[in-house]
Design an enzyme around this catalytic site. Sequence first.
Site, PDB file in Angstrom:
ATOM      1  N   HIS A   1       2.735  11.589  -7.073  1.00  0.00           N
ATOM      2  CA  HIS A   1       1.344  11.263  -7.381  1.00  0.00           C
ATOM      3  C   HIS A   1       1.088   9.769  -7.263  1.00  0.00           C
ATOM      4  O   HIS A   1       2.031   8.985  -7.151  1.00  0.00           O
ATOM      5  CB  HIS A   1       0.994  11.716  -8.810  1.00  0.00           C
TER       6      HIS A   1
ATOM      7  N   GLU B   1      -2.591  10.686 -11.432  1.00  0.00           N
ATOM      8  CA  GLU B   1      -2.359  10.594 -12.872  1.00  0.00           C
ATOM      9  C   GLU B   1      -3.352   9.600 -13.466  1.00  0.00           C
ATOM     10  O   GLU B   1      -3.651   8.560 -12.853  1.00  0.00           O
ATOM     11  CB  GLU B   1      -0.925  10.109 -13.137  1.00  0.00           C
TER      12      GLU B   1
ATOM     13  N   ASN C   1      -6.484  12.119  10.786  1.00  0.00           N
ATOM     14  CA  ASN C   1      -6.266  12.566  12.161  1.00  0.00           C
ATOM     15  C   ASN C   1      -7.516  13.308  12.589  1.00  0.00           C
ATOM     16  O   ASN C   1      -7.871  14.345  12.012  1.00  0.00           O
ATOM     17  CB  ASN C   1      -5.008  13.452  12.228  1.00  0.00           C
TER      18      ASN C   1
ATOM     19  N   HIS D   1       0.788  -1.236   0.000  1.00  0.00           N
ATOM     20  CA  HIS D   1       0.000   0.000   0.000  1.00  0.00           C
ATOM     21  C   HIS D   1       0.817   1.281   0.000  1.00  0.00           C
ATOM     22  O   HIS D   1       2.021   1.269   0.209  1.00  0.00           O
ATOM     23  CB  HIS D   1      -1.015   0.008   1.152  1.00  0.00           C
TER      24      HIS D   1
ATOM     25  N   GLU E   1      -4.035   3.581   1.473  1.00  0.00           N
ATOM     26  CA  GLU E   1      -4.379   3.813   2.879  1.00  0.00           C
ATOM     27  C   GLU E   1      -4.555   5.311   3.102  1.00  0.00           C
ATOM     28  O   GLU E   1      -3.654   6.096   2.800  1.00  0.00           O
ATOM     29  CB  GLU E   1      -3.254   3.299   3.797  1.00  0.00           C
TER      30      GLU E   1
END
Lengths: 162, 162
Positions: free
Chosen positions: A104, A150, A79, A11, A75
């Site tokens: 990106h 992108e 916060n 990830h 992911e």
Amino acid sequence: MSNPATYVFNHTMIRVKDPQASLKFYQDVLGMKLITKSVNEAGSFTLYFLAYIDKVPESEEEKKKLAFSIPGVLELTHNHGTESDPQFQGYASGNKEPGKGFGHICVAVDNIEQACERFEQEGVTFVKKLKDGKMHNIAFIADPDGYWVEIITNPIHGSGPI
Amino acid sequence: MSNPATYVFNHTMIRVKDPQASLKFYQDVLGMKLITKSVNEAGSFTLYFLAYIDKVPESEEEKKKLAFSIPGVLELTHNHGTESDPQFQGYASGNKEPGKGFGHICVAVDNIEQACERFEQEGVTFVKKLKDGKMHNIAFIADPDGYWVEIITNPIHGSGPI
């Protein structure tokens, strides 16, 4: 002995200000599915794991197995409180100083012209439209925090300029 | 009409100061393979595409097809000259101000204790060792630019704390 040939690039994590806006973008606009989320009350944050999958497993155990084993997972870290904090300055996209580094994420699509039309209809912000600049085979859109995504044509099953 | 269910989260791009150091890290330490690179002389940059694959295709056409269709690709962007420019300040990891946003990439491994032992032997910098803090099932290492790489146990075929 650990064998690096078995490793998986699982990830990529980015922090997001408002998870509702980000989940709407990554699910409704980009078509990812939310596999699972993990709330950490003590640390005051929540993690959301999304990916392109056919079906979200039913059990929490199967969700976790999937989220931490396949490649191509996104992911999102939220916060708690940033979404309603007037003092919060927002996150850096990584594409300008100060804070240049990360560039990106990239999504390969079936038909890039039609995908970009969809994004326009959905009111997505473009960093670079397909026709802008010299490269007419890629576009860049911005997610709700301003991170760049992108857009390219998938060379295996896509159609459009490569 | 473009169908988001067919989309692929193909790659994540980070800028790197010195491609030789980064390629050594991502290939020799983390076990990825370099699929292809793309030199842009006019723009003075080179792009490197790496992933966990069994075998790098022979033809340039097949390399490009692979690099832009599968999930889990890492794109390294090298702006020529940064590696030898004494004025170059380095890139932001995304994990502190100014420039907080991007967090990390994550690699799922077969055996996390043995993988971390390997990283120590290879002289890798740790942001968080397995035994540090409260979570003894994850580690964070730093790549040559200081980007964080989370290390977790693959829940499908790995062994160790999950």
